[in-house]
Design a protein around this motif. Structure first.
Motif, PDB file in Angstrom:
ATOM      1  N   GLY A   1      40.137  25.001  39.055  1.00 10.08           N
ATOM      2  CA  GLY A   1      40.064  24.135  40.226  1.00 10.08           C
ATOM      3  C   GLY A   1      41.426  23.874  40.825  1.00 10.08           C
ATOM      4  N   SER A   2      42.459  24.541  40.316  1.00  5.06           N
ATOM      5  CA  SER A   2      43.815  24.331  40.809  1.00  5.06           C
ATOM      6  C   SER A   2      44.075  25.164  42.060  1.00  5.06           C
ATOM      7  N   ASN A   3      45.184  24.873  42.720  1.00  3.20           N
ATOM      8  CA  ASN A   3      45.560  25.624  43.917  1.00  3.20           C
ATOM      9  C   ASN A   3      45.912  27.074  43.595  1.00  3.20           C
ATOM     10  N   ASN A   4      46.231  27.339  42.328  1.00  4.04           N
ATOM     11  CA  ASN A   4      46.627  28.685  41.927  1.00  4.04           C
ATOM     12  C   ASN A   4      45.442  29.579  41.566  1.00  4.04           C
ATOM     13  N   ALA A   5      44.282  28.964  41.317  1.00  3.73           N
ATOM     14  CA  ALA A   5      43.100  29.749  40.940  1.00  3.73           C
ATOM     15  C   ALA A   5      42.551  30.480  42.161  1.00  3.73           C
ATOM     16  N   THR A   6      42.150  31.725  41.975  1.00  5.96           N
ATOM     17  CA  THR A   6      41.586  32.494  43.080  1.00  5.96           C
ATOM     18  C   THR A   6      40.057  32.403  43.057  1.00  5.96           C
ATOM     19  N   SER A   7      39.459  32.736  44.188  1.00  4.35           N
ATOM     20  CA  SER A   7      37.999  32.736  44.244  1.00  4.35           C
ATOM     21  C   SER A   7      37.424  33.765  43.277  1.00  4.35           C
ATOM     22  N   GLU A   8      38.110  34.898  43.099  1.00  2.00           N
ATOM     23  CA  GLU A   8      37.612  35.901  42.158  1.00  2.00           C
ATOM     24  C   GLU A   8      37.577  35.351  40.737  1.00  2.00           C
ATOM     25  N   ASP A   9      38.541  34.503  40.399  1.00  2.00           N
ATOM     26  CA  ASP A   9      38.569  33.922  39.057  1.00  2.00           C
ATOM     27  C   ASP A   9      37.353  33.033  38.818  1.00  2.00           C
ATOM     28  N   PHE A  10      37.072  32.122  39.755  1.00  2.00           N
ATOM     29  CA  PHE A  10      35.972  31.193  39.482  1.00  2.00           C
ATOM     30  C   PHE A  10      34.603  31.827  39.705  1.00  2.00           C
ATOM     31  N   VAL A  11      34.523  32.827  40.576  1.00  2.00           N
ATOM     32  CA  VAL A  11      33.248  33.530  40.730  1.00  2.00           C
ATOM     33  C   VAL A  11      32.944  34.336  39.472  1.00  2.00           C
ATOM     34  N   THR A  12      33.956  34.976  38.904  1.00  2.00           N
ATOM     35  CA  THR A  12      33.765  35.746  37.664  1.00  2.00           C
ATOM     36  C   THR A  12      33.286  34.840  36.538  1.00  2.00           C
ATOM     37  N   GLU A  13      33.943  33.706  36.374  1.00  2.00           N
ATOM     38  CA  GLU A  13      33.549  32.768  35.318  1.00  2.00           C
ATOM     39  C   GLU A  13      32.122  32.281  35.541  1.00  2.00           C
ATOM     40  N   PHE A  14      31.764  32.034  36.786  1.00  2.00           N
ATOM     41  CA  PHE A  14      30.425  31.556  37.118  1.00  2.00           C
ATOM     42  C   PHE A  14      29.370  32.611  36.794  1.00  2.00           C
ATOM     43  N   LEU A  15      29.632  33.858  37.171  1.00  2.00           N
ATOM     44  CA  LEU A  15      28.647  34.919  36.952  1.00  2.00           C
ATOM     45  C   LEU A  15      28.428  35.205  35.470  1.00  2.00           C
ATOM     46  N   LYS A  16      29.471  35.081  34.677  1.00  2.00           N
ATOM     47  CA  LYS A  16      29.318  35.302  33.242  1.00  2.00           C
ATOM     48  C   LYS A  16      28.463  34.200  32.611  1.00  2.00           C
ATOM     49  N   ALA A  17      28.525  33.007  33.183  1.00  2.00           N
ATOM     50  CA  ALA A  17      27.747  31.881  32.649  1.00  2.00           C
ATOM     51  C   ALA A  17      26.346  31.807  33.255  1.00  2.00           C
ATOM     52  N   ASN A  18      26.152  32.447  34.429  1.00  2.00           N
ATOM     53  CA  ASN A  18      24.874  32.369  35.131  1.00  2.00           C
ATOM     54  C   ASN A  18      24.453  33.774  35.585  1.00  2.00           C
ATOM     55  N   PRO A  19      23.932  34.590  34.666  1.00  2.00           N
ATOM     56  CA  PRO A  19      23.544  35.959  35.015  1.00  2.00           C
ATOM     57  C   PRO A  19      22.525  35.976  36.149  1.00  2.00           C
ATOM     58  N   CYS A  20      22.712  36.908  37.079  1.00  2.00           N
ATOM     59  CA  CYS A  20      21.799  37.039  38.204  1.00  2.00           C
ATOM     60  C   CYS A  20      21.997  38.414  38.824  1.00  2.00           C
ATOM     61  N   ASP A  21      21.103  38.783  39.724  1.00  2.00           N
ATOM     62  CA  ASP A  21      21.257  40.053  40.432  1.00  2.00           C
ATOM     63  C   ASP A  21      22.243  39.917  41.594  1.00  2.00           C
ATOM     64  N   ARG A  22      22.122  38.809  42.322  1.00  2.00           N
ATOM     65  CA  ARG A  22      23.015  38.557  43.447  1.00  2.00           C
ATOM     66  C   ARG A  22      23.425  37.092  43.446  1.00  2.00           C
ATOM     67  N   VAL A  23      24.652  36.856  43.882  1.00  2.00           N
ATOM     68  CA  VAL A  23      25.121  35.486  44.070  1.00  2.00           C
ATOM     69  C   VAL A  23      25.553  35.353  45.520  1.00  2.00           C
ATOM     70  N   PHE A  24      25.189  34.229  46.121  1.00  2.00           N
ATOM     71  CA  PHE A  24      25.552  33.944  47.506  1.00  2.00           C
ATOM     72  C   PHE A  24      26.418  32.691  47.521  1.00  2.00           C
ATOM     73  N   GLN A  25      27.676  32.875  47.905  1.00  2.00           N
ATOM     74  CA  GLN A  25      28.592  31.744  47.987  1.00  2.00           C
ATOM     75  C   GLN A  25      28.410  31.087  49.350  1.00  2.00           C
TER      76      GLN A  25
END
Length: 228
Positions: free
Chosen positions: A74-98
């Protein structure tokens, strides 16, 4: 096929403090996004994704799920790819819509049509874009026109600005690209989906919020800005 709406909601912000909680028409921006996703009726799950626990009760009150990502994401240094990756690993799905809460002028119909377009075209990433049919320069050089003649704006090829108001990814492609060290955001077969020009209005400052307040009813209650 599982389609998840992920609504990112970082608590910290540099210009407009706690902007995801900023009221628009008396309702926090994050709640507008949640309700928009619910009204679209196209998601198997709707999940608010934040590093801050205060968004949990809000999600619960609105009848959706809450995913608390690690604080460092949640810091200013974190990228969207970082938090999307972490989210997808915790919430398996076929597609994610941000679906961004800070783009409150994106309409429910556009969310619904965007999801349908991604499923029908079977792309790996779908980007929302705003078409601008005016003369545009890059490094002071023409992009969609020439200095040798004057062209009517309606005859120009539009320049497409990525709005990020809503973005779709095929989870397997995104994660594979991330794990291989590539750029996951644009990995695989790409598509674009035009949204109304107001959907590209992103809330970063108090002035942005006031502009969205002024335009909200026009966009969501019968107005139209398409083709203007």
């Amino acid at each position: 096929m599982t389609n998840i709406a992920m609504i990112p909601a970082r608590m910290g912000s540099q210009r407009l403090q706690k902007k995801n909680l900023a009221p628009l028409k008396g309702v926090p921006l994050i709640v507008h996004a949640i309700r928009k996703c619910r009204e679209a009726g196209v998601f198997d799950r709707i999940i608010v994704n934040s590093e801050h626990p205060d968004f949990g009760p809000i999600a619960q009150a609105e009848g959706v799920e809450f995913h608390q990502r690690p604080e460092e994401l949640g810091s200013n240094n974190a990228t969207s790819e970082d938090f999307v990756t972490e989210f997808l690993k915790a919430n398996p799905c076929d597609r994610v819509f941000q679906v961004h809460s800070i783009a409150p002028l994106l309409t429910t119909a556009e969310v619904r049509d965007f999801v349908s377009a991604m499923i029908e075209t079977d792309v790996d990433v779908l980007l929302s874009v705003v078409d601008d049919q005016l003369e545009c320069l890059y490094h002071d050089e023409p992009v969609n026109f020439t200095f040798s003649e004057k062209t009517n704006s309606q005859d120009l090829d539009p320049v497409r600005k990525v709005s990020w108001s809503i973005t779709g990814w095929r989870s397997a492609t995104f994660l594979a690209a991330k794990e291989s060290g590539g750029c996951a955001t644009y990995a695989g077969r790409r598509g674009v989906f035009p949204v109304n020009k107001m959907a590209g209005h992103v809330i970063k400052t108090e002035e942005d919020l006031r502009i969205a307040e002024a335009l909200h009813d026009f966009v969501h209650l019968g107005g139209s800005v398409e083709g203007d």
